[in-house]
Write a protein that holds these residues in place. Structure first.
Motif, PDB file in Angstrom:
ATOM      1  N   LEU A  24       1.406   1.462   3.842  1.00 57.64           N
ATOM      2  CA  LEU A  24       0.803   2.643   3.213  1.00 57.64           C
ATOM      3  C   LEU A  24      -0.717   2.590   3.269  1.00 57.64           C
ATOM      4  O   LEU A  24      -1.385   3.586   3.576  1.00 57.64           O
ATOM      5  N   TYR A  25      -1.265   1.398   2.995  1.00 53.47           N
ATOM      6  CA  TYR A  25      -2.725   1.211   2.986  1.00 53.47           C
ATOM      7  C   TYR A  25      -3.316   1.504   4.370  1.00 53.47           C
ATOM      8  O   TYR A  25      -4.317   2.215   4.495  1.00 53.47           O
ATOM      9  N   VAL A  77       3.383  -0.206  -5.751  1.00 51.69           N
ATOM     10  CA  VAL A  77       4.111  -0.820  -4.624  1.00 51.69           C
ATOM     11  C   VAL A  77       3.816  -2.324  -4.627  1.00 51.69           C
ATOM     12  O   VAL A  77       2.778  -2.771  -4.164  1.00 51.69           O
ATOM     13  N   PHE A  98       3.272  -2.069   0.992  1.00 51.14           N
ATOM     14  CA  PHE A  98       1.926  -1.661   0.579  1.00 51.14           C
ATOM     15  C   PHE A  98       0.960  -1.630   1.766  1.00 51.14           C
ATOM     16  O   PHE A  98       0.188  -0.682   1.929  1.00 51.14           O
ATOM     17  N   ALA A 105      -1.599  -5.088  -3.839  1.00 56.50           N
ATOM     18  CA  ALA A 105      -1.873  -3.778  -4.451  1.00 56.50           C
ATOM     19  C   ALA A 105      -2.603  -3.906  -5.790  1.00 56.50           C
ATOM     20  O   ALA A 105      -3.152  -2.924  -6.294  1.00 56.50           O
ATOM     21  N   GLU A 159      -4.915   3.035  -5.217  1.00 57.13           N
ATOM     22  CA  GLU A 159      -3.761   3.840  -4.787  1.00 57.13           C
ATOM     23  C   GLU A 159      -2.563   2.946  -4.489  1.00 57.13           C
ATOM     24  O   GLU A 159      -2.722   1.784  -4.136  1.00 57.13           O
ATOM     25  N   HIS A 160      -1.375   3.528  -4.646  1.00 59.97           N
ATOM     26  CA  HIS A 160      -0.100   2.811  -4.365  1.00 59.97           C
ATOM     27  C   HIS A 160       0.009   1.521  -5.200  1.00 59.97           C
ATOM     28  O   HIS A 160       0.580   0.537  -4.742  1.00 59.97           O
TER      29      HIS A 160
END
Length: 373
Positions: A276-277, A267, A273, A258, A263-264
């Motif tokens: 989410l990615y 995390v 991560f 990350a 973004e994120h």
């Protein structure tokens, strides 16, 4: 002796090669590239190609790689590489690339010290010929990637010596390969990336590679997986994706993925991560899909990555959903059923891992995990 006679014949062949090369080059300089179609020049080129084929056949049969490297490789490189690099693109022989591939596959690590010289002479000038579209110079294109595959599998340390800016060009060219519509080129590109990831496993340099390239590779693989024109490559795409998700799941990637993202960024745990990615990536690409569909798909990438057949089926199901643009049409029941299957698959894998001594860190097995089994 027979050996010295063979050596003399070999050097004579290379001398003929050089003389023909000089004649062809001067003809092109004086009369332009159309001279390549003239019968005399075409005949000279045929002799050059046949010379390389003969040398390749001989090396393929040789039994003493050290001796070949010491006595036969230097004169070959001197005769062939400079001529290839300097020539007009239409006068470059694709057989030069295939000859280098034969030498590298046959001589393996013995030829590693010569790889930078080969790479510098043929890599960028060939890439210039093939990077503007997917069609021009098909033979050079195929041979270029087979050469890169040979270097990657036989002389990997040489790739690690390339300066960072040149290595980035190598990575871009591999991504370019697996986006090809020529199936053999796309398959070679996917094989290269998988072998490279396997070669980097447990190497210190692997972490800086993951930090720079892991998410980039993931993004590009997903772009070809979800492109219906590339369906034929699904088997190789499956191997690459399954391996990449297993690297994350098994905590082989210790560097924080990350760190360089927008973004994120808070995390810090890589598995969370990457989930989410990947979800963000797919939602942006396919806004018609329900969030639940994307979540189930990404969960499956982690749950099924040790079972190639199940992983491929999971991938194919997702491609079908995309093609149908099935957003609201897919019943929640199917998704819930899939979630149950994935949970069972994850538990079955964990049960197996707990039976193999040393496979799981004892601290990773929480009470909740044990209760769920």
């Amino acid at each position: 002796s027979t050996q010295s006679t063979g050596g003399r014949i070999y050097l004579d062949m290379l001398n003929v090669y050089q003389v023909l090369s000089e004649n062809i080059s001067s003809a092109v300089q004086q009369n332009g590239e159309q001279v390549l179609k003239q019968p005399l020049v075409a005949s000279m080129r045929t002799v050059k190609k046949e010379t390389l084929k003969l040398i390749s056949a001989w090396v393929g049969k040789s039994t003493d790689p050290k001796q070949v490297c010491e006595n036969f490789v230097p004169p070959l490189l001197n005769a062939v590489l400079g001529d290839y690099e300097r020539n007009h693109p239409n006068a470059r022989d694709a057989e030069v690339l295939s000859t280098m591939t034969v030498f590298i596959n046959k001589l393996s690590y013995h030829i590693t010290p010569e790889v930078p010289k080969i790479f510098n002479a043929v890599f960028e000038c060939t890439l210039e010929m093939i990077k503007s579209n997917f069609e021009d110079f098909p033979e050079h294109r195929t041979n270029f990637y087979l050469l890169l595959e040979a270097i990657n599998s036989q002389c990997f340390p040489a790739l690690l010596q390339i300066p960072a800016d040149k290595f980035k060009v190598v990575m871009d060219s591999i991504v370019w390969a697996f986006k090809h519509t020529m199936r053999n080129v796309a398959d070679t590109g996917l094989t290269i990336i998988l072998t490279m990831l396997q070669n980097l496993d447990s190497k210190e340099v692997g972490q800086s590679f993951y930090a720079t390239y892991f998410l980039n590779i993931l993004q590009h693989i997903f772009s070809v997986v979800t492109d219906s024109t590339n369906a034929a490559q699904l088997a190789n795409q499956t191997k690459v994706l399954a391996y990449m998700f297993s690297l994350v799941e098994q905590k082989k990637i210790t560097v924080c993925l990350a760190a360089n993202q927008t973004e994120h960024t808070t995390v810090t745990e890589n598995e969370a991560f990457v989930k989410l990615y990947t979800q963000d990536l797919l939602k942006k690409a396919f806004p018609n899909l329900q969030d639940m569909q994307v979540t189930v798909f990404v969960d499956g990438m982690f749950a099924l990555n040790q079972d190639t057949a199940a992983f491929r089926e999971h991938l194919r199901d997702f491609i079908v959903q995309i093609k149908e643009c099935a957003g609201e049409d897919l019943s929640d029941l199917y998704l819930q059923e899939r979630q149950v299957q994935l949970k069972e698959a994850a538990q079955a894998k964990l049960r197996y891992q707990m039976t193999v001594p040393g496979m799981l860190n004892p601290h990773e097995v929480t009470e909740e995990m044990s209760e769920n089994l």
